[in-house]
Design a protein around this motif. Structure first.
Motif, PDB file in Angstrom:
ATOM      1  N   ALA A 271       8.803  16.281   5.914  1.00 21.31           N
ATOM      2  CA  ALA A 271       9.685  15.839   5.164  1.00 21.31           C
ATOM      3  C   ALA A 271      10.473  14.114   6.150  1.00 21.31           C
ATOM      4  CB  ALA A 271      10.617  17.159   5.690  1.00 21.31           C
ATOM      5  N   VAL A 272      10.136  13.508   5.405  1.00 24.66           N
ATOM      6  CA  VAL A 272      10.677  12.239   6.337  1.00 24.66           C
ATOM      7  C   VAL A 272      11.904  11.864   5.770  1.00 24.66           C
ATOM      8  CG1 VAL A 272       8.447  11.907   7.199  1.00 24.66           C
ATOM      9  CG2 VAL A 272       9.674  10.326   4.390  1.00 24.66           C
ATOM     10  N   THR A 273      13.166  11.263   6.433  1.00 23.63           N
ATOM     11  CA  THR A 273      14.120  10.641   5.970  1.00 23.63           C
ATOM     12  C   THR A 273      14.357   9.351   4.900  1.00 23.63           C
ATOM     13  OG1 THR A 273      14.688   8.933   7.824  1.00 23.63           O
ATOM     14  CG2 THR A 273      14.920  11.495   8.268  1.00 23.63           C
ATOM     15  N   SER A 274      15.239   8.890   4.663  1.00 21.80           N
ATOM     16  CA  SER A 274      15.057   7.823   3.882  1.00 21.80           C
ATOM     17  C   SER A 274      14.726   6.550   4.287  1.00 21.80           C
ATOM     18  CB  SER A 274      16.703   7.055   3.077  1.00 21.80           C
ATOM     19  OG  SER A 274      17.357   7.567   3.944  1.00 21.80           O
ATOM     20  N   ARG A 275      14.325   6.328   5.910  1.00 19.57           N
ATOM     21  CA  ARG A 275      14.238   5.546   6.880  1.00 19.57           C
ATOM     22  C   ARG A 275      12.739   5.658   6.876  1.00 19.57           C
ATOM     23  NH1 ARG A 275      18.588   3.363  10.458  1.00 19.57           N
ATOM     24  NH2 ARG A 275      20.134   3.468   9.412  1.00 19.57           N
ATOM     25  N   GLY A 276      11.890   6.978   6.027  1.00 22.71           N
ATOM     26  CA  GLY A 276      10.474   7.233   6.384  1.00 22.71           C
ATOM     27  C   GLY A 276      10.334   7.579   7.649  1.00 22.71           C
ATOM     28  N   VAL A 277      10.933   8.170   8.318  1.00 17.98           N
ATOM     29  CA  VAL A 277      10.355   8.442   9.778  1.00 17.98           C
ATOM     30  C   VAL A 277      10.662  10.491   9.706  1.00 17.98           C
ATOM     31  CG1 VAL A 277      10.840   7.001  10.777  1.00 17.98           C
ATOM     32  CG2 VAL A 277      12.607   8.326  10.679  1.00 17.98           C
ATOM     33  N   LEU A 278       9.550  11.258  10.334  1.00 18.59           N
ATOM     34  CA  LEU A 278      10.001  12.156  10.172  1.00 18.59           C
ATOM     35  C   LEU A 278      11.314  12.623  10.604  1.00 18.59           C
ATOM     36  CD1 LEU A 278       7.010  13.627  12.750  1.00 18.59           C
ATOM     37  CD2 LEU A 278       7.025  13.730   9.589  1.00 18.59           C
ATOM     38  N   LYS A 279      11.610  13.866   9.636  1.00 14.17           N
ATOM     39  CA  LYS A 279      13.082  14.715   9.924  1.00 14.17           C
ATOM     40  C   LYS A 279      13.323  14.592  11.767  1.00 14.17           C
ATOM     41  CE  LYS A 279      15.123  15.596   5.214  1.00 14.17           C
ATOM     42  NZ  LYS A 279      15.446  16.767   4.796  1.00 14.17           N
ATOM     43  N   PRO A 280      14.405  14.695  12.621  1.00  7.82           N
ATOM     44  CA  PRO A 280      14.552  15.061  13.920  1.00  7.82           C
ATOM     45  C   PRO A 280      13.732  16.478  14.147  1.00  7.82           C
ATOM     46  CG  PRO A 280      16.659  13.946  12.870  1.00  7.82           C
ATOM     47  CD  PRO A 280      15.769  14.157  11.881  1.00  7.82           C
ATOM     48  N   ALA A 281      14.192  17.288  13.466  1.00  6.47           N
ATOM     49  CA  ALA A 281      12.877  18.880  13.821  1.00  6.47           C
ATOM     50  C   ALA A 281      12.054  18.782  13.967  1.00  6.47           C
ATOM     51  CB  ALA A 281      13.746  19.737  12.759  1.00  6.47           C
ATOM     52  N   LEU A 282      11.095  17.501  13.022  1.00  8.70           N
ATOM     53  CA  LEU A 282       9.652  17.759  12.448  1.00  8.70           C
ATOM     54  C   LEU A 282       9.383  16.303  13.865  1.00  8.70           C
ATOM     55  CD1 LEU A 282       9.508  18.025   8.870  1.00  8.70           C
ATOM     56  CD2 LEU A 282       8.556  19.499  10.380  1.00  8.70           C
ATOM     57  N   GLY A 283      10.080  15.977  13.917  1.00  6.24           N
ATOM     58  CA  GLY A 283       9.797  15.269  15.222  1.00  6.24           C
ATOM     59  C   GLY A 283       9.711  15.491  16.272  1.00  6.24           C
ATOM     60  N   ARG A 284      11.126  16.770  17.161  1.00  2.57           N
ATOM     61  CA  ARG A 284      10.404  17.313  18.016  1.00  2.57           C
ATOM     62  C   ARG A 284       9.400  17.861  18.649  1.00  2.57           C
ATOM     63  NH1 ARG A 284      16.312  17.244  17.522  1.00  2.57           N
ATOM     64  NH2 ARG A 284      16.161  19.609  16.498  1.00  2.57           N
ATOM     65  N   LEU A 285       8.805  18.859  16.694  1.00  2.00           N
ATOM     66  CA  LEU A 285       8.194  19.467  17.247  1.00  2.00           C
ATOM     67  C   LEU A 285       6.898  18.922  17.188  1.00  2.00           C
ATOM     68  CD1 LEU A 285       7.179  22.617  16.126  1.00  2.00           C
ATOM     69  CD2 LEU A 285       6.762  21.798  14.017  1.00  2.00           C
ATOM     70  N   ALA A 286       6.459  18.030  16.112  1.00  2.00           N
ATOM     71  CA  ALA A 286       5.235  16.992  16.399  1.00  2.00           C
ATOM     72  C   ALA A 286       5.259  16.714  17.671  1.00  2.00           C
ATOM     73  CB  ALA A 286       5.115  15.276  16.309  1.00  2.00           C
ATOM     74  N   VAL A 287       6.005  16.417  18.309  1.00  2.00           N
ATOM     75  CA  VAL A 287       5.826  15.879  19.804  1.00  2.00           C
ATOM     76  C   VAL A 287       5.416  17.345  21.320  1.00  2.00           C
ATOM     77  CG1 VAL A 287       7.372  15.199  21.791  1.00  2.00           C
ATOM     78  CG2 VAL A 287       7.536  14.591  20.172  1.00  2.00           C
ATOM     79  N   GLN A 288       6.251  18.121  20.953  1.00  3.27           N
ATOM     80  CA  GLN A 288       5.531  19.157  21.505  1.00  3.27           C
ATOM     81  C   GLN A 288       4.205  19.876  21.309  1.00  3.27           C
ATOM     82  OE1 GLN A 288       7.349  20.058  24.043  1.00  3.27           O
ATOM     83  NE2 GLN A 288       9.211  20.667  23.972  1.00  3.27           N
ATOM     84  N   GLU A 289       4.135  20.476  19.791  1.00  3.92           N
ATOM     85  CA  GLU A 289       2.543  20.439  18.970  1.00  3.92           C
ATOM     86  C   GLU A 289       1.878  19.546  19.590  1.00  3.92           C
ATOM     87  OE1 GLU A 289       2.376  22.003  15.293  1.00  3.92           O
ATOM     88  OE2 GLU A 289       3.969  23.206  15.197  1.00  3.92           O
ATOM     89  N   LEU A 290       1.648  18.488  19.553  1.00  3.36           N
ATOM     90  CA  LEU A 290       0.348  17.207  20.008  1.00  3.36           C
ATOM     91  C   LEU A 290       0.568  16.833  21.480  1.00  3.36           C
ATOM     92  CD1 LEU A 290       0.586  15.175  16.250  1.00  3.36           C
ATOM     93  CD2 LEU A 290      -0.547  17.021  16.811  1.00  3.36           C
ATOM     94  N   GLU A 291       1.346  16.801  21.361  1.00  2.00           N
ATOM     95  CA  GLU A 291       1.718  16.791  23.741  1.00  2.00           C
ATOM     96  C   GLU A 291       1.849  15.271  23.300  1.00  2.00           C
ATOM     97  OE1 GLU A 291      -1.452  18.783  25.664  1.00  2.00           O
ATOM     98  OE2 GLU A 291      -0.808  20.603  25.424  1.00  2.00           O
ATOM     99  N   LEU A 292       2.781  15.056  22.473  1.00  5.07           N
ATOM    100  CA  LEU A 292       2.901  12.998  22.757  1.00  5.07           C
ATOM    101  C   LEU A 292       3.571  12.864  23.745  1.00  5.07           C
ATOM    102  CD1 LEU A 292       3.494  13.014  18.601  1.00  5.07           C
ATOM    103  CD2 LEU A 292       0.725  12.561  19.465  1.00  5.07           C
ATOM    104  N   TRP A 293       4.745  13.476  24.265  1.00  4.45           N
ATOM    105  CA  TRP A 293       4.943  13.648  25.746  1.00  4.45           C
ATOM    106  C   TRP A 293       4.264  13.193  26.705  1.00  4.45           C
ATOM    107  CZ3 TRP A 293       3.511  16.036  29.078  1.00  4.45           C
ATOM    108  CH2 TRP A 293       2.662  17.741  28.766  1.00  4.45           C
ATOM    109  N   SER A 294       2.932  13.247  26.732  1.00  4.19           N
ATOM    110  CA  SER A 294       1.970  12.928  27.878  1.00  4.19           C
ATOM    111  C   SER A 294       1.867  11.267  27.852  1.00  4.19           C
ATOM    112  CB  SER A 294       1.146  13.576  27.424  1.00  4.19           C
ATOM    113  OG  SER A 294      -0.165  12.991  26.390  1.00  4.19           O
ATOM    114  N   GLN A 295       2.603  11.104  26.337  1.00  8.24           N
ATOM    115  CA  GLN A 295       2.601   9.500  26.404  1.00  8.24           C
ATOM    116  C   GLN A 295       3.594   8.633  27.334  1.00  8.24           C
ATOM    117  OE1 GLN A 295      -0.538   7.739  26.321  1.00  8.24           O
ATOM    118  NE2 GLN A 295      -1.144  10.324  26.287  1.00  8.24           N
TER     119      GLN A 295
END
Length: 716
Positions: A271-295
């Motif tokens: 799910a994405v917002t009206s601005r075309g970005v992931l909803k905040p909860a999904l954004g946090r999930l993506a950062v954690q699961e994909l280890e995007l925080w390492s960048q």
């Protein structure tokens, strides 16, 4: 009699400075005029043709405009858009063209040739085959930034519609405008009603190689290399790493790897917002699961519990660069598609770890970054400075291509030193102009180094800090005295760059898109002999040797000899140029079958063929029957006739370049050359005598005297 079918071009037309990107994919006949392409772009983005427009060819300075419009034209660079075709301006797959609409709002569209499709007999219709994002009515909204404000206001229905777009925003809200809902079928029906008219004139040819040191331009004149626009002079031929190796390297680039993981993560829908970005909860999930925080340096430095707390405060997925950068890149490259407020993997997403399509994605990503280097404002030069210098942001067009071309020309494994580059490019300029060129190039090099390093396209050795010295250069340019630092004319030290194999591939794609011919060693293996011989005029000695070996190996020495000798027929200047280029290729032939071909040709009466074959055999110590000492004289005259037949200036440049070898031969044969039966003997002797006057007065006099004897002999 029906007209010959023309190829179909597939174009991608992207509205610049929009995020998420708005673009359309269309197919049309390759001979469609730019005037008709203007109509197509207008239909694709809902413009109403109420403002001026132009097409710009990157690198060349040529601009194509509507000659019926009330526009002040520059005869040296403005051409009628109806006289040029899409095929003329986009001769290569990957080639780009910029279309600007409304010089006030400055709507810039990037047009890229994606594919050349087979000719469709009788079908000249224009089709829309794809696109992303809907385009609201945007006339007079202020440009891309105004469009962004309008779309944000439409999405945020709780806030009042802002000025000056109140009426437009309220209308779009009432209509339920969905920015993600592009209607391809509706646009396809509109385009199908158009008649893609051809251009009104035969396209002007691209610059072709005339001779070493000079080239014939489409204007009919001969220009020295330094007088040519960068796009028309080929870069040196190179070899590229295997595609599988490049794909593996591209996947190691952190931004590319994050983007691919994020796009695949959207499998099943997110799910994405009206601005075309992931909803905040999904954004946090993506950062954690994909280890995007390492960048992210800050997040990666935190303990896991602290990192979780920091992410829990995330209000928008667009606020976190380690998530937003790969997300926006995935949207731009169509690796992620949004429909009905749900993001899913796009059709262009490389499917597997071994999918070599990742290289194309990498090239697109870095190419867009490199395109921005031409905008002077993006180089850190403030508008107030540009105004003081009487410059605009677009005045940097072509500078980035010049710098990146120089980097591409450096042999594998070697470094480009910025001091040498700056010194070469500013040579011969007045002091103030030279210092300005130095300042701009250093800024471009700094930005290019960051981009190339981020995409692992180059290794970068950072030079000493020179910000203070650059400030002094700037003060000097602006005429502000009070310092002597940085004013001695010595180029400042800077970064050193060395291309990686992936970087060489990427810069080649960039240069091709800029219109610069960038040949590959080995790509002429299946070309016919005339094509090979023309191309070899642009090759250095090492590249020519490799290309020749591949060309001969591809077909065998016997067939190679036949094709080469056939291409040497004729006594006109073009044929002489082919013989000049053919000499090193013929010299490689030593098998019995090839030598038999040469002996038969030498014994023939075919002008040009007989002499070329006989000269080759003579170089091996075999003087063919019917040919004697005069063969050397004939070869020397023919050697000079090729450049002279193109232009007098081309011969002068050729004599300068080949001076030591040619002058020794002329010195030896000057008194006997008048006896040569080559039809161009008189013209060659007269021109050579004229051009050598300043260099060797005695030799020049002997050549002119020999030319007089040729004239007397022919009158008798």
């Amino acid at each position: 009699m029906s007209a010959e079918p023309v190829p179909t071009y597939q174009l991608k037309i992207a509205l610049r400075d929009t995020s998420p990107p708005i673009w359309r994919r269309v197919t049309l006949p390759a001979d469609t005029s730019l005037g008709c392409l203007h109509d197509i772009v207008q239909a694709c983005f809902g413009w109403d043709d109420s403002h001026l427009h132009s097409f710009a060819e990157p690198g060349s300075g040529r601009r194509f405009v509507d000659f019926d419009a009330p526009l002040d034209r520059d005869p040296s660079r403005d051409f009628d858009e109806e006289s040029a075709s899409v095929a003329e301006l986009l001769p290569y797959v990957g080639g780009r063209l910029e279309y600007t609409y409304d010089f006030g709002d400055d709507w810039r569209h990037l047009i890229t040739l994606e594919k050349t499709l087979p000719a469709a007999t009788g079908d000249r219709r224009v089709h829309c085959t794809g696109g992303r994002r809907a385009m609201p009515y945007a006339e007079d909204t202020g440009g891309a930034w105004g469009l962004r404000a309008v779309l944000d206001a439409v999405a945020d229905r709780t806030a009042p519609a802002p000025e000056p777009w109140t009426e437009l925003v309220e209308t779009l809200r009432e209509e339920g405008f969905d920015p993600a809902a592009f209607d391809r079928e509706a646009l396809d029906l509109d385009l199908a009603e158009m008649n893609p008219r051809p251009s009104t004139a035969t396209p002007a040819p691209r610059l072709a190689k005339a001779a070493t040191g000079g080239r014939r331009c489409s204007c009919g004149e001969i220009h020295d290399d330094e007088d040519l626009d960068v796009e028309f002079v080929p870069v040196r031929p190179v070899s590229l790493a295997p595609l599988a190796e490049l794909a593996a390297a591209a996947r190691q680039v952190p931004l590319i790897a994050s983007t691919l993981r994020l796009a695949h993560w959207c499998q099943g829908g997110r799910a994405v917002t009206s601005r075309g970005v992931l909803k905040p909860a999904l954004g946090r999930l993506a950062v954690q699961e994909l280890e995007l925080w390492s960048q992210d340096d800050e997040l990666s430095a935190l303990a896991p519990a602290e990192r979780d707390k920091r992410l829990a405060r995330l209000r928008s997925s667009g606020d976190l660069p380690c998530l937003d950068s790969p997300w926006q890149l995935a949207l731009y490259a169509d690796l992620v598609e949004i429909s009905a407020s749900t993001a899913r993997p796009g059709a262009d997403l490389p499917a597997t770890a071994g999918d070599e399509g990742v290289v194309e994605f990498w090239c697109q990503a870095i190419g867009d970054e490199l395109d921005g280097l031409d905008d002077l404002e993006t180089l850190g030069l403030p508008p107030v400075l540009l105004a003081a210098l009487g410059m605009q942001s677009e005045d940097g067009d072509g500078l980035a291509a010049t710098v990146l071309r120089a980097l591409y020309e450096v042999p594998d494994g070697e470094w480009l030193g910025t001091e040498l580059l700056v010194a070469a490019l500013r040579e011969g300029l007045p002091k103030q102009e030279a210092r300005l060129v130095e300042l701009l190039l250093l800024q471009i090099l700094d930005q290019a180094a960051m981009v190339l390093a981020e995409y692992q396209a180059a290794e970068v050795e950072v030079g000493p800090e020179t910000r203070r010295e650059r400030d002094h250069i700037l003060l000097d340019i602006l005429g502000i005295k009070g310092t002597s630092e940085g004013s001695d004319g010595t180029p400042l030290p800077g970064n050193r760059l060395r291309l990686t194999p992936l970087g060489r591939h990427g810069l080649r794609e960039y240069l091709l898109a800029e219109g610069v011919p960038a040949p590959l060693i080995g790509e002429l293996a299946d070309a016919d002999a005339p094509t090979l011989l023309e191309a070899l005029l642009d090759y250095d000695q090492d590249a020519a040797r490799a290309e020749i070996a591949g060309w001969i190996s591809y077909r065998g020495q016997g067939p190679a000899a036949v094709q080469l000798i056939d291409s040497c027929a004729g006594l006109e200047a073009d044929a002489a140029l082919r013989r000049l280029s053919a000499a090193p290729v013929l010299a490689e032939l030593d098998e019995p079958r090839a030598l038999t071909v040469l002996r038969k040709a030498a014994a023939s009466q075919v002008p040009g063929c007989a002499q070329a074959a006989a000269i080759t055999l003579a170089s091996r110590g075999e003087i063919p029957e019917g040919h004697g000492p005069e063969l050397q004289l004939w070869g020397l005259v023919d050697h000079l006739w090729g450049p002279l037949g193109v232009a007098d200036e081309a011969l002068a440049a050729f004599l300068d370049q080949e001076g030591d070898l040619v002058l020794a031969l002329l010195e030896q044969a000057a008194d006997d050359l008048w006896r040569c039966d080559h039809p161009a003997t008189g013209a060659v002797l007269e021109a050579a005598g004229r051009h050598l006057r300043a260099r060797d007065k005695a030799l020049a006099k002997r050549l002119r005297k020999a030319a007089t004897k040729v004239g007397s002999q022919r009158r008798r």
